[in-house]
Design a protein around this motif. Structure first.
Motif, PDB file in Angstrom:
ATOM      1  N   PHE A  87       0.851  -1.073   0.023  1.00 14.19           N
ATOM      2  CA  PHE A  87       0.037   0.066  -0.198  1.00 14.19           C
ATOM      3  C   PHE A  87       0.970   1.430   0.115  1.00 14.19           C
ATOM      4  O   PHE A  87       0.520   2.084  -0.908  1.00 14.19           O
ATOM      5  N   LEU A  88       1.784   1.237   0.850  1.00 14.48           N
ATOM      6  CA  LEU A  88       2.674   2.461   1.049  1.00 14.48           C
ATOM      7  C   LEU A  88       3.657   2.549  -0.393  1.00 14.48           C
ATOM      8  O   LEU A  88       3.922   3.681  -0.657  1.00 14.48           O
ATOM      9  N   ILE A 124      -9.454   0.844   4.841  1.00 13.06           N
ATOM     10  CA  ILE A 124      -8.738   2.279   4.731  1.00 13.06           C
ATOM     11  C   ILE A 124      -7.908   2.234   3.332  1.00 13.06           C
ATOM     12  O   ILE A 124      -7.910   3.326   2.842  1.00 13.06           O
ATOM     13  N   PHE A 125      -7.457   1.186   3.081  1.00  9.46           N
ATOM     14  CA  PHE A 125      -6.676   0.898   1.928  1.00  9.46           C
ATOM     15  C   PHE A 125      -7.688   1.450   0.662  1.00  9.46           C
ATOM     16  O   PHE A 125      -7.476   2.382  -0.229  1.00  9.46           O
ATOM     17  N   HIS A 126      -8.990   0.566   0.576  1.00  9.61           N
ATOM     18  CA  HIS A 126      -9.779   0.895  -0.665  1.00  9.61           C
ATOM     19  C   HIS A 126     -10.311   2.301  -0.732  1.00  9.61           C
ATOM     20  O   HIS A 126     -10.446   2.855  -1.757  1.00  9.61           O
ATOM     21  N   LEU A 127     -10.343   2.817   0.620  1.00  6.89           N
ATOM     22  CA  LEU A 127     -11.028   4.279   0.691  1.00  6.89           C
ATOM     23  C   LEU A 127     -10.078   5.224   0.399  1.00  6.89           C
ATOM     24  O   LEU A 127     -10.540   5.964  -0.656  1.00  6.89           O
ATOM     25  N   SER A 136     -16.501   0.337   2.079  1.00  2.78           N
ATOM     26  CA  SER A 136     -17.790   0.176   2.665  1.00  2.78           C
ATOM     27  C   SER A 136     -18.059  -1.420   3.054  1.00  2.78           C
ATOM     28  O   SER A 136     -18.278  -1.754   4.219  1.00  2.78           O
ATOM     29  N   ARG A 137     -17.613  -2.132   2.212  1.00  4.02           N
ATOM     30  CA  ARG A 137     -18.006  -3.682   2.382  1.00  4.02           C
ATOM     31  C   ARG A 137     -16.895  -4.286   3.401  1.00  4.02           C
ATOM     32  O   ARG A 137     -17.334  -4.678   4.263  1.00  4.02           O
ATOM     33  N   TYR A 138     -15.554  -3.657   3.373  1.00  4.81           N
ATOM     34  CA  TYR A 138     -14.462  -4.075   4.256  1.00  4.81           C
ATOM     35  C   TYR A 138     -14.614  -3.550   5.712  1.00  4.81           C
ATOM     36  O   TYR A 138     -14.448  -4.143   6.684  1.00  4.81           O
ATOM     37  N   TYR A 139     -15.150  -2.389   5.762  1.00  6.91           N
ATOM     38  CA  TYR A 139     -15.639  -1.601   6.960  1.00  6.91           C
ATOM     39  C   TYR A 139     -16.675  -2.327   7.727  1.00  6.91           C
ATOM     40  O   TYR A 139     -16.594  -2.619   9.196  1.00  6.91           O
ATOM     41  N   GLY A 140     -17.769  -2.820   7.011  1.00  8.07           N
ATOM     42  CA  GLY A 140     -18.728  -3.570   7.500  1.00  8.07           C
ATOM     43  C   GLY A 140     -18.370  -4.922   8.059  1.00  8.07           C
ATOM     44  O   GLY A 140     -18.688  -5.442   9.019  1.00  8.07           O
ATOM     45  N   GLN A 141     -17.369  -5.490   7.316  1.00  8.55           N
ATOM     46  CA  GLN A 141     -16.761  -6.883   7.576  1.00  8.55           C
ATOM     47  C   GLN A 141     -16.071  -6.663   8.948  1.00  8.55           C
ATOM     48  O   GLN A 141     -16.213  -7.655   9.808  1.00  8.55           O
ATOM     49  N   ALA A 142     -15.275  -5.633   8.863  1.00 13.01           N
ATOM     50  CA  ALA A 142     -14.380  -5.360  10.246  1.00 13.01           C
ATOM     51  C   ALA A 142     -15.509  -5.094  11.615  1.00 13.01           C
ATOM     52  O   ALA A 142     -14.914  -5.731  12.386  1.00 13.01           O
ATOM     53  N   HIS A 143     -16.394  -4.335  11.165  1.00 13.33           N
ATOM     54  CA  HIS A 143     -17.285  -4.181  12.331  1.00 13.33           C
ATOM     55  C   HIS A 143     -17.999  -5.529  12.854  1.00 13.33           C
ATOM     56  O   HIS A 143     -18.241  -5.841  14.020  1.00 13.33           O
ATOM     57  N   ASN A 144     -18.440  -6.432  11.726  1.00 12.43           N
ATOM     58  CA  ASN A 144     -18.920  -7.530  12.242  1.00 12.43           C
ATOM     59  C   ASN A 144     -18.192  -8.477  12.937  1.00 12.43           C
ATOM     60  O   ASN A 144     -18.255  -9.155  13.954  1.00 12.43           O
TER      61      ASN A 144
END
Length: 164
Positions: A87-88, A124-127, A136-144
């Protein structure tokens, strides 16, 4: 709070540099170095301070050694650090692949907390890549995953800080 986290990393480095013995079990040392690596990669997005690159590289090197000896415990951590490195470096395809591998291996080996962290970092990477749908999909999965792990406060914090 990366400012606080960076101070903690610096204090730990100074403690070790001063020759103070570090009596924690080995697995705590590697976890500490892993977290320091994640913090360092995040800070490298904001600064080019060589000390953060040194910490990040030392963390990856340690995780390579650990993953070679105990892959079920450390391979996902290594992959997450490698994803952060890609990513960096702007290696977006590699970063996306490495985040997904870290997520899968963490899940396969029962590390729900690390899976949640990998989902969050992938979000964060995709954002930052401008892909809000994937973020949004990854944030949702992180939340779950944080909820599944029992980290209700972290899940709530993520939901409140989520840019969507």
């Amino acid at each position: 709070d990366y400012k606080l986290a960076s101070r903690m990393v610096e204090e730990e480095r100074q403690y070790i540099k001063d020759g103070c013995s570090y009596l924690a079990p080995n697995f705590l040392k590697t976890i500490s170095l892993f977290v320091a690596g994640l913090i360092s990669f995040e800070l490298l997005h904001e600064t080019d301070d060589v000390k953060w690159m040194e910490i990040a590289e030392a963390s990856m090197k340690e995780m390579e050694t650990c993953a070679a000896h105990a892959p079920s415990n450390y391979k996902h951590k290594l992959l997450l650090l490698q994803a952060e490195s890609a990513f960096l470096s702007g290696e977006d395809n590699d970063a996306a692949r490495l985040y997904d591998s870290a997520i899968k291996i963490a899940e396969d080996n029962g590390f729900i907390q690390d899976q949640a962290l990998a989902y969050e970092r992938a979000g964060i990477f995709h954002l930052k890549q401008g892909n809000t749908c994937m973020a949004s999909r990854y944030y949702g999965q992180a939340h779950n995953a944080y909820l599944k792990w029992g980290a209700e406060k972290k899940a709530s914090h993520l939901r409140l800080q989520c840019p969507f």
